[in-house]
Write an enzyme that holds these catalytic residues in place. Structure first.
Site, PDB file in Angstrom:
ATOM      1  CG  HIS A 289      -6.635 -60.052-111.950  1.00  0.00           C
ATOM      2  ND1 HIS A 289      -5.792 -60.282-113.017  1.00  0.00           N
ATOM      3  CD2 HIS A 289      -6.665 -58.697-111.785  1.00  0.00           C
ATOM      4  CE1 HIS A 289      -5.345 -59.131-113.492  1.00  0.00           C
ATOM      5  NE2 HIS A 289      -5.859 -58.147-112.751  1.00  0.00           N
ATOM      6  CG  HIS A 299      -2.223 -53.333-108.279  1.00  0.00           C
ATOM      7  ND1 HIS A 299      -3.218 -52.447-108.634  1.00  0.00           N
ATOM      8  CD2 HIS A 299      -1.553 -53.626-109.426  1.00  0.00           C
ATOM      9  CE1 HIS A 299      -3.169 -52.222-109.945  1.00  0.00           C
ATOM     10  NE2 HIS A 299      -2.161 -52.917-110.447  1.00  0.00           N
TER      11      HIS A 299
END
Length: 428
Positions: A289, A299
């Site tokens: 992921h 992120h």
């Protein structure tokens, strides 16, 4: 009335941690798919299928009332000469109790064959699916971070038109975020596709749904609803597993469970890679992921990316993995073959495809200048198609949503490591 989304967003911020902020365009409308108005408590819903070992398919569905966990199936519509029984279960999450979740494995089945199935003899509700081919070519559709918006609906429409054999989803499915009825809505949303072709998924951060003190068990809904073939691959967890189909060995890893060198996942991965026979499955594909390579501002620096890469990248490199698909970042990016942050012809190609259509919007800010190892990047929703033509070559293409039309924006031919004399000697 649509459920308000402030509660799950608040819970995610408090309990799951918040990534660095980045600008996102306004989200599209959220979809809530209700139960069919003609359904009764015994009507099957949220039907989806997945691969369950060689020549077998797992069929899952939910009913509100108790019904037998039985599937009737045949290669002829309306004439069911085979049946199989399975299990039924349910789960509780805070004040929510799920419907009855049925799980039945059928087979052995023939490849490249259409099967018809139902859940009660005499039922007028009949489903069908097609099994993957026995050999090349085979086409995978790939898209992560789906969610339930009108962008999702558009992406699913494009995938349905792609004539794919197996769908790969690298985490973040429903974006239920603690609101369990949204899992039911998601199941109804994807049923038209997921009931006809195998959907192989792994978990993302939005599947964790762990609340300290109140609900301490992670992945409750995900594990109950999306049973993948972990037992068949020797794994002890539904969060990581592998499967083989039509000359491709696919490994689904868990970014949100232990992955250090002493973990069960690491040891399982090391053993699974050693079992791969590249003369039988010349293609080796991995899904995670959280991406290990990422030039988007979104992120950055998360341990699920940085630490997992530090722990496992060497295993994948030595095994000569061909492609690593990731989600999490809500944009598309394709890298060269890389290893240890540098271009390497014997390393895997990393592709981020976390742009299925979720309500959080797109991650539109990339680092500049673009790293030399990053070949193509764009913040758009869409899906990818990985068509493995033969043992040596596959065609990857990315199709963005552009005013709801599927537009191919990136493509590349990929040569398998098994066919590359410079890299095809395994060094595990």
């Amino acid at each position: 009335m649509l459920p308000k989304l402030w509660l799950p967003v608040m819970l995610v911020a408090v309990f799951a941690g918040v990534a660095d902020a980045y600008d996102r365009p306004p989200p599209r409308e959220n979809l809530i798919v209700p139960v069919d108005k003609n359904a009764d408590p015994s009507t099957p819903q949220q039907v989806h299928i997945s691969l369950a070992g060689e020549d077998r398919i797992r069929i899952s569905w939910i009913t509100h009332n108790h019904t037998p966990p039985t599937v009737y199936y045949s290669i002829s519509p309306g004439k069911y000469d085979h049946s199989a029984n399975g299990t039924a279960s349910s789960y509780k999450y805070l004040a929510y109790t799920s419907g009855e979740i049925h799980d039945v494995v059928i087979g052995p089945l023939d490849q490249s064959t259409v099967y018809y199935y139902c859940f009660a003899l005499g039922s007028t509700q009949e489903y069908l699916f097609q099994t993957p081919p026995a050999q090349f070519p085979i086409k995978f559709a790939v898209s992560g971070d789906l969610g339930q918006t009108t962008w999702t609906k558009s992406t699913l429409k494009h995938i349905s038109q792609s004539n794919y054999d197996v769908f790969l989803l690298p985490g973040d499915l429903s974006y239920a975020d603690f609101l369990q009825p949204l899992w039911d809505s998601f199941g109804r949303l994807v049923e038209p596709l997921a009931s006809q072709r195998p959907w192989m998924v792994t978990q993302g951060n939005h599947e964790v749904e762990k609340i300290p003190v109140v609900h301490q068990t992670p992945f409750t809904a995900y594990n109950a609803r999306w049973h993948m073939p972990f037992e068949e691959s020797g794994s002890i967890s539904n969060l990581y597993y592998s499967f083989e189909v039509s000359g491709v060995h696919v490994i689904m890893l868990g970014s949100y469970t232990d992955f250090d060198s002493g973990s069960d996942q690491y040891q399982w991965l090391e053993a699974d890679l050693k079992k791969v026979d590249r003369s039988k499955t010349p293609w080796l594909v991995v899904l995670v992921h959280a991406p290990w390579y990422n030039s988007n501002y979104a992120h950055q620096g998360e341990k699920e990316s940085v630490d997992m890469m530090e722990s496992m990248e060497g295993l994948l490199y030595k095994a000569r993995v061909d492609v690593v698909f990731a989600g999490h970042v809500h944009a598309y990016e394709r890298f060269n073959r890389v290893y240890n942050q540098e271009a390497d012809d014997c390393g895997p190609m990393h592709i981020t495809i976390g742009d299925g259509g979720n309500h959080e919007g797109l991650a539109s800010k990339y680092k500049e200048p673009q790293p030399t190892i990053s070949v193509f990047r764009e913040a758009s929703f869409g899906h990818g198609e990985f068509e493995v033509v033969n043992a040596s070559y596959a065609l990857w293409s990315w199709h963005r949503n552009d005013d709801d039309e599927s537009v191919q924006s990136d493509s590349v031919w990929i040569r398998s490591q098994a066919s590359n004399p410079a890299c095809n000697k395994l060094v595990i």
